[in-house]
Design a protein around this motif. Structure first.
Motif, PDB file in Angstrom:
ATOM      1  N   GLU A  29      -9.048 -83.062  44.071  1.00  0.00           N
ATOM      2  CA  GLU A  29      -9.286 -82.612  42.690  1.00  0.00           C
ATOM      3  C   GLU A  29      -8.004 -82.165  41.997  1.00  0.00           C
ATOM      4  N   GLY A  30      -7.688 -82.787  40.868  1.00  0.00           N
ATOM      5  CA  GLY A  30      -6.523 -82.375  40.090  1.00  0.00           C
ATOM      6  C   GLY A  30      -5.180 -82.746  40.707  1.00  0.00           C
ATOM      7  N   VAL A  31      -5.187 -83.511  41.781  1.00  0.00           N
ATOM      8  CA  VAL A  31      -3.929 -83.883  42.440  1.00  0.00           C
ATOM      9  C   VAL A  31      -3.473 -85.246  41.903  1.00  0.00           C
ATOM     10  N   SER A  32      -2.241 -85.298  41.413  1.00  0.00           N
ATOM     11  CA  SER A  32      -1.726 -86.581  40.926  1.00  0.00           C
ATOM     12  C   SER A  32      -1.266 -87.414  42.125  1.00  0.00           C
ATOM     13  N   PRO A  33      -1.112 -88.736  41.936  1.00  0.00           N
ATOM     14  CA  PRO A  33      -0.604 -89.552  43.039  1.00  0.00           C
ATOM     15  C   PRO A  33       0.748 -89.046  43.558  1.00  0.00           C
ATOM     16  N   GLU A  34       1.597 -88.574  42.643  1.00  0.00           N
ATOM     17  CA  GLU A  34       2.940 -88.096  43.042  1.00  0.00           C
ATOM     18  C   GLU A  34       2.850 -86.833  43.899  1.00  0.00           C
ATOM     19  N   ILE A  35       1.961 -85.914  43.508  1.00  0.00           N
ATOM     20  CA  ILE A  35       1.790 -84.680  44.289  1.00  0.00           C
ATOM     21  C   ILE A  35       1.201 -85.006  45.663  1.00  0.00           C
ATOM     22  N   ALA A  36       0.273 -85.963  45.675  1.00  0.00           N
ATOM     23  CA  ALA A  36      -0.328 -86.380  46.955  1.00  0.00           C
ATOM     24  C   ALA A  36       0.756 -86.897  47.903  1.00  0.00           C
ATOM     25  N   LEU A  37       1.674 -87.691  47.344  1.00  0.00           N
ATOM     26  CA  LEU A  37       2.766 -88.232  48.157  1.00  0.00           C
ATOM     27  C   LEU A  37       3.681 -87.110  48.646  1.00  0.00           C
ATOM     28  N   GLN A  38       3.925 -86.159  47.768  1.00  0.00           N
ATOM     29  CA  GLN A  38       4.772 -85.018  48.129  1.00  0.00           C
ATOM     30  C   GLN A  38       4.162 -84.216  49.292  1.00  0.00           C
ATOM     31  N   ARG A  39       2.832 -84.031  49.242  1.00  0.00           N
ATOM     32  CA  ARG A  39       2.145 -83.310  50.314  1.00  0.00           C
ATOM     33  C   ARG A  39       2.348 -83.997  51.655  1.00  0.00           C
ATOM     34  N   LEU A  40       2.190 -85.328  51.640  1.00  0.00           N
ATOM     35  CA  LEU A  40       2.354 -86.084  52.888  1.00  0.00           C
ATOM     36  C   LEU A  40       3.780 -85.949  53.412  1.00  0.00           C
ATOM     37  N   MET A  41       4.752 -86.095  52.519  1.00  0.00           N
ATOM     38  CA  MET A  41       6.148 -86.071  52.946  1.00  0.00           C
ATOM     39  C   MET A  41       6.567 -84.667  53.428  1.00  0.00           C
ATOM     40  N   LEU A  42       6.026 -83.634  52.793  1.00  0.00           N
ATOM     41  CA  LEU A  42       6.322 -82.261  53.248  1.00  0.00           C
ATOM     42  C   LEU A  42       5.747 -82.031  54.642  1.00  0.00           C
ATOM     43  N   GLY A  43       4.535 -82.536  54.850  1.00  0.00           N
ATOM     44  CA  GLY A  43       3.899 -82.402  56.164  1.00  0.00           C
ATOM     45  C   GLY A  43       4.702 -83.139  57.222  1.00  0.00           C
ATOM     46  N   ASN A  44       5.202 -84.319  56.877  1.00  0.00           N
ATOM     47  CA  ASN A  44       6.011 -85.091  57.827  1.00  0.00           C
ATOM     48  C   ASN A  44       7.320 -84.359  58.132  1.00  0.00           C
ATOM     49  N   GLU A  86      -2.872 -87.780  61.072  1.00  0.00           N
ATOM     50  CA  GLU A  86      -3.052 -86.330  60.868  1.00  0.00           C
ATOM     51  C   GLU A  86      -1.960 -85.543  61.596  1.00  0.00           C
ATOM     52  N   ILE A  87      -1.497 -86.064  62.721  1.00  0.00           N
ATOM     53  CA  ILE A  87      -0.459 -85.363  63.481  1.00  0.00           C
ATOM     54  C   ILE A  87       0.899 -85.528  62.796  1.00  0.00           C
ATOM     55  N   LEU A  88       1.272 -86.759  62.458  1.00  0.00           N
ATOM     56  CA  LEU A  88       2.621 -86.969  61.930  1.00  0.00           C
ATOM     57  C   LEU A  88       2.798 -86.487  60.486  1.00  0.00           C
ATOM     58  N   PHE A  89       1.676 -86.254  59.772  1.00  0.00           N
ATOM     59  CA  PHE A  89       1.775 -85.655  58.437  1.00  0.00           C
ATOM     60  C   PHE A  89       1.388 -84.167  58.476  1.00  0.00           C
ATOM     61  N   ASP A  90       1.174 -83.630  59.666  1.00  0.00           N
ATOM     62  CA  ASP A  90       0.775 -82.232  59.856  1.00  0.00           C
ATOM     63  C   ASP A  90      -0.363 -81.838  58.902  1.00  0.00           C
ATOM     64  N   LEU A  91      -1.496 -82.504  59.078  1.00  0.00           N
ATOM     65  CA  LEU A  91      -2.668 -82.241  58.233  1.00  0.00           C
ATOM     66  C   LEU A  91      -3.878 -81.954  59.103  1.00  0.00           C
ATOM     67  N   GLY A  92      -5.006 -81.727  58.462  1.00  0.00           N
ATOM     68  CA  GLY A  92      -6.207 -81.395  59.228  1.00  0.00           C
ATOM     69  C   GLY A  92      -7.435 -82.153  58.762  1.00  0.00           C
TER      70      GLY A  92
END
Ligand SMILES: [Zn+2]
Length: 221
Positions: A29-44, A86-92
């Motif tokens: 919700e409310g997440v732009s494609p760019e922010i979504a990508l940023q989340r993945l890269m920060l987790g990595n 989920e492991i390499l992007f440090d997500l749940g």
């Protein structure tokens, strides 16, 4: 005034600390494609530096998700046991909608799964994640007699290998990159749903490669 500001700041920091991260909720919700990508890269980045926080992996998250799921990104990747998103992007739980098949190729079933996540669950980003030392790509480069249903996978990877043969550098490494890019293009031009969502800037597709040795995800241009 200064004290009030300090108090507000300390409350914000406490909330961030207790929730594990700024992005602990992982909602689309409310997440732009760019922010979504940023989340993945920060987790990595956390994963590469061994600073993982394992967000969204507790009983509360499990309970929250019984009401529904809103994964902020879709990851299309290989079935290889060394490439667990989920492991390499440090997500749940509930963070990413994952489609895995050897060689990270997509057929109609995979495209249907992507359409479902993008249209009904609100995911804003598709990452097509190839990886170093991919056995499916290596087998396609090697060629020869390929048994059973494995052939349908190598047939799907073949255009990437054919392209790599006219490129300078390592054929397998170039094929891995070409394959992620060609699969990304197949998703981008998929009619009628995905192409339309992309035109409306509601979805972005990014090819990338995971290095199984360093743990790093690199976006491909
Ligand atoms: Zn692979």
């Amino acid at each position: 005034m200064k004290t009030l500001r300090c108090n507000i700041l300390s409350v914000i920091l406490t909330v961030v600390f207790l929730s594990g991260s700024l992005f602990a909720e992982g909602e689309a919700e409310g997440v732009s494609p760019e922010i979504a990508l940023q989340r993945l890269m920060l987790g990595n980045k956390r994963f590469v530096k061994s600073k993982v926080i394992h967000p969204n992996q507790n009983a509360k998250r499990r309970g929250d998700l019984t009401k529904g799921q809103h994964p902020f990104a879709i990851v299309v990747t290989c079935s290889d046991s060394r490439v667990s998103p989920e492991i390499l992007f440090d997500l749940g739980l509930g963070d990413i909608f994952v489609i895995r098949v050897a060689g990270n190729v997509v057929d109609d079933n995979a495209l249907g799964s992507i359409e479902y996540a993008a249209e009904h669950l609100g995911s804003k980003l598709v990452v097509v994640l190839g990886h170093s030392k991919c056995g499916a790509v290596s087998a396609t480069v090697q060629g020869g007699e390929i048994p059973g249903h494995i052939k349908s996978i190598t047939d799907a990877i073949k255009p990437a290998v054919d392209k790599a043969k006219s490129q300078s550098g390592d054929v397998i490494e170039n094929s891995i990159k070409n394959n992620a890019k060609l699969v990304a293009e197949k998703i981008r031009t998929s009619k009628p749903i995905l192409e339309e969502l992309i035109k409306e800037n509601k979805l972005m597709v990014a090819p990338a490669e995971y290095d199984i040795s360093t743990g790093t995800v690199t976006l491909l241009k």
